[in-house]
Design a protein around this motif. Structure first.
Motif, PDB file in Angstrom:
ATOM      1  N   ARG A   1     -45.542  11.105   8.431  1.00 52.44           N
ATOM      2  CA  ARG A   1     -46.372  12.408   8.084  1.00 52.44           C
ATOM      3  C   ARG A   1     -45.194  13.411   7.747  1.00 52.44           C
ATOM      4  O   ARG A   1     -45.546  14.292   6.809  1.00 52.44           O
ATOM      5  N   ALA A   2     -44.134  13.280   8.137  1.00 55.53           N
ATOM      6  CA  ALA A   2     -43.081  14.317   7.972  1.00 55.53           C
ATOM      7  C   ALA A   2     -42.375  14.043   6.456  1.00 55.53           C
ATOM      8  O   ALA A   2     -41.872  14.804   5.625  1.00 55.53           O
ATOM      9  N   LEU A   3     -42.250  12.734   6.164  1.00 55.22           N
ATOM     10  CA  LEU A   3     -41.346  12.388   4.891  1.00 55.22           C
ATOM     11  C   LEU A   3     -42.403  12.203   3.974  1.00 55.22           C
ATOM     12  O   LEU A   3     -42.781  11.174   3.511  1.00 55.22           O
ATOM     13  N   ASP A   4     -42.209  13.323   3.141  1.00 52.64           N
ATOM     14  CA  ASP A   4     -43.543  13.333   1.976  1.00 52.64           C
ATOM     15  C   ASP A   4     -42.800  12.677   0.729  1.00 52.64           C
ATOM     16  O   ASP A   4     -41.515  13.373   0.288  1.00 52.64           O
ATOM     17  N   PRO A   5     -43.082  11.632   0.318  1.00 51.16           N
ATOM     18  CA  PRO A   5     -42.449  11.059  -0.986  1.00 51.16           C
ATOM     19  C   PRO A   5     -42.343  12.226  -2.308  1.00 51.16           C
ATOM     20  O   PRO A   5     -41.584  12.193  -2.787  1.00 51.16           O
ATOM     21  N   ALA A   6     -43.242  13.100  -2.402  1.00 48.01           N
ATOM     22  CA  ALA A   6     -43.191  13.957  -3.450  1.00 48.01           C
ATOM     23  C   ALA A   6     -42.035  15.006  -2.958  1.00 48.01           C
ATOM     24  O   ALA A   6     -41.476  15.424  -4.003  1.00 48.01           O
TER      25      ALA A   6
ATOM     26  N   TYR B   1     -39.365  14.276  -1.184  1.00 47.94           N
ATOM     27  CA  TYR B   1     -38.157  13.498  -0.986  1.00 47.94           C
ATOM     28  C   TYR B   1     -38.169  11.915  -1.615  1.00 47.94           C
ATOM     29  O   TYR B   1     -38.126  11.083  -0.897  1.00 47.94           O
ATOM     30  N   PRO B   2     -38.345  12.280  -2.803  1.00 51.30           N
ATOM     31  CA  PRO B   2     -38.706  10.922  -3.528  1.00 51.30           C
ATOM     32  C   PRO B   2     -37.481   9.770  -3.436  1.00 51.30           C
ATOM     33  O   PRO B   2     -37.721   8.802  -3.206  1.00 51.30           O
ATOM     34  N   ARG B   3     -36.368  10.289  -3.674  1.00 53.96           N
ATOM     35  CA  ARG B   3     -35.109   9.109  -3.659  1.00 53.96           C
ATOM     36  C   ARG B   3     -34.957   8.909  -2.051  1.00 53.96           C
ATOM     37  O   ARG B   3     -34.804   7.613  -1.852  1.00 53.96           O
ATOM     38  N   ALA B   4     -35.129   9.979  -1.225  1.00 54.53           N
ATOM     39  CA  ALA B   4     -34.945   9.685   0.325  1.00 54.53           C
ATOM     40  C   ALA B   4     -36.041   8.573   0.816  1.00 54.53           C
ATOM     41  O   ALA B   4     -35.553   7.493   1.452  1.00 54.53           O
ATOM     42  N   VAL B   5     -36.899   8.817   0.268  1.00 53.81           N
ATOM     43  CA  VAL B   5     -38.207   7.710   0.854  1.00 53.81           C
ATOM     44  C   VAL B   5     -37.881   6.491   0.283  1.00 53.81           C
ATOM     45  O   VAL B   5     -38.115   5.411   0.764  1.00 53.81           O
ATOM     46  N   ARG B   6     -37.947   6.407  -0.996  1.00 53.83           N
ATOM     47  CA  ARG B   6     -37.730   5.134  -1.816  1.00 53.83           C
ATOM     48  C   ARG B   6     -36.478   4.215  -1.389  1.00 53.83           C
ATOM     49  O   ARG B   6     -36.633   3.327  -0.901  1.00 53.83           O
ATOM     50  N   VAL B   7     -35.310   5.130  -1.332  1.00 51.42           N
ATOM     51  CA  VAL B   7     -34.083   4.105  -1.071  1.00 51.42           C
ATOM     52  C   VAL B   7     -34.094   4.126   0.481  1.00 51.42           C
ATOM     53  O   VAL B   7     -33.824   2.746   0.890  1.00 51.42           O
TER      54      VAL B   7
ATOM     55  N   ALA C   1     -36.320   0.938   1.211  1.00 49.32           N
ATOM     56  CA  ALA C   1     -36.045  -0.373   0.734  1.00 49.32           C
ATOM     57  C   ALA C   1     -34.861  -0.774   1.776  1.00 49.32           C
ATOM     58  O   ALA C   1     -34.685  -2.064   2.042  1.00 49.32           O
ATOM     59  N   ALA C   2     -33.717   0.183   2.057  1.00 49.46           N
ATOM     60  CA  ALA C   2     -32.752  -0.307   2.683  1.00 49.46           C
ATOM     61  C   ALA C   2     -33.226  -0.733   4.312  1.00 49.46           C
ATOM     62  O   ALA C   2     -32.849  -1.425   4.883  1.00 49.46           O
ATOM     63  N   GLY C   3     -34.036   0.131   4.629  1.00 50.69           N
ATOM     64  CA  GLY C   3     -34.559  -0.098   6.085  1.00 50.69           C
ATOM     65  C   GLY C   3     -35.343  -1.462   6.236  1.00 50.69           C
ATOM     66  O   GLY C   3     -35.071  -2.472   7.073  1.00 50.69           O
ATOM     67  N   GLU C   4     -36.184  -1.930   4.927  1.00 54.27           N
ATOM     68  CA  GLU C   4     -36.778  -3.181   4.999  1.00 54.27           C
ATOM     69  C   GLU C   4     -35.736  -4.357   4.957  1.00 54.27           C
ATOM     70  O   GLU C   4     -35.916  -5.143   5.387  1.00 54.27           O
ATOM     71  N   ALA C   5     -34.874  -3.883   4.074  1.00 54.15           N
ATOM     72  CA  ALA C   5     -33.698  -5.078   3.866  1.00 54.15           C
ATOM     73  C   ALA C   5     -32.828  -5.209   5.110  1.00 54.15           C
ATOM     74  O   ALA C   5     -32.643  -6.742   5.156  1.00 54.15           O
ATOM     75  N   GLN C   6     -32.629  -4.336   5.858  1.00 54.62           N
ATOM     76  CA  GLN C   6     -31.769  -4.484   6.979  1.00 54.62           C
ATOM     77  C   GLN C   6     -32.498  -4.636   8.448  1.00 54.62           C
ATOM     78  O   GLN C   6     -31.665  -4.941   9.286  1.00 54.62           O
ATOM     79  N   GLY C   7     -33.855  -4.303   8.369  1.00 54.43           N
ATOM     80  CA  GLY C   7     -34.301  -4.370   9.717  1.00 54.43           C
ATOM     81  C   GLY C   7     -34.252  -3.135  10.254  1.00 54.43           C
ATOM     82  O   GLY C   7     -34.847  -2.802  11.664  1.00 54.43           O
ATOM     83  N   SER C   8     -33.391  -2.034   9.933  1.00 55.04           N
ATOM     84  CA  SER C   8     -33.373  -0.651  10.699  1.00 55.04           C
ATOM     85  C   SER C   8     -32.659   0.187   9.456  1.00 55.04           C
ATOM     86  O   SER C   8     -32.309  -0.333   8.415  1.00 55.04           O
TER      87      SER C   8
END
Length: 252
Positions: A204-209, A211-217, A220-227
């Protein structure tokens, strides 16, 4: 807050490190321990409970003597800390050098130090840059690791700086791993559990609109690393970039 080496009386510390301290005349029964026994007990306490748990009283209880008796072996905690660091360095793994490329040798230096700091996490809390305990462990480690830079063509001052730069990366990485492990222990919750518990709020708090870079990157990093942060990924990436930087210096 970090402890630091070299805080004790230098001549007494060096004598203890190199085994040249004279036996002080004393009355009463013969001494039942050795300096090495006292230092080993202190290292054991630090490994089990952290550096803050190492007190003269705790060491005395571990070896079965009075606190005053411990002072007949080491003058105080500053000198004891120097002896603890040197003991760990003396016993650490040292990959033998043959004809490997310098980059492989430095990678081995990093891995040896990573194993050391994983076995003794409290060493990441010790600042030893300007006044290291110049005992046989420290000197043997320094000589061995300098040899990993043989053939690079670097002058002496840059050889020392290159080694310090590499070891600084290892120290900071292992300190981050140590801090992360303590946070998990203190909260009794793994990183994966923490993210799972807070996912609804974060979504709810992390709005892609906003924080587009923060949410995207970050996703991706979280999914790749598991955390949000992976110690293994950070180690592999950071070590190679550190070696890349040194390669530019050597290639110059």
């Amino acid at each position: 807050m970090s402890e630091r080496t070299g805080a004790g009386e230098p001549s007494r510390t060096l004598a203890l490190l190199w085994g040249t301290a004279p036996d002080a005349p004393r009355k009463g029964p013969a001494r039942s321990l050795t300096v090495d026994t006292v230092v080993g007990a202190a290292v054991g306490i630090a490994d089990e409970r952290g550096l803050a748990a190492v007190t003269v009283r705790a060491v005395a209880e571990r070896v079965g003597v009075s606190a005053m008796s411990v002072y007949t072996y080491v003058p105080g905690k500053p000198e004891l800390l120097d002896l603890m660091v040197d003991r760990c360095y003396l016993a650490m793994d040292r990959t033998p050098w043959t004809d490997q490329p310098w980059r492989d040798r430095l990678r081995a230096v990093a891995e040896d130090n990573r194993r050391l700091l994983t076995a003794h996490p409290w060493l990441t809390e010790v600042a030893a840059l300007s006044r290291p305990p110049l005992g046989p462990g420290v000197m043997g480690k320094y000589e061995h690791e300098l040899a990993a830079l043989d053939g690079t063509g670097l002058p002496d001052v840059e050889t020392d700086a290159a080694l310090a730069h590499l070891l600084g990366f290892v120290q900071q990485h292992c300190r981050a791993v140590h801090d992360a492990a303590r946070a998990t222990t203190d909260s009794a919750m793994s990183d994966a559990d923490w993210w799972a518990a807070n996912r609804p709020v974060l979504e709810r708090a992390l709005d892609p609109a906003a924080y587009p870079r923060a949410v995207r990157v970050g996703t991706a990093a979280g999914e790749a690393q598991g955390s949000a942060w992976s110690a293994d990924h950070a180690w592999a990436f950071g070590l190679e970039r550190t070696l890349d930087g040194l390669a530019a210096l050597v290639g110059r």
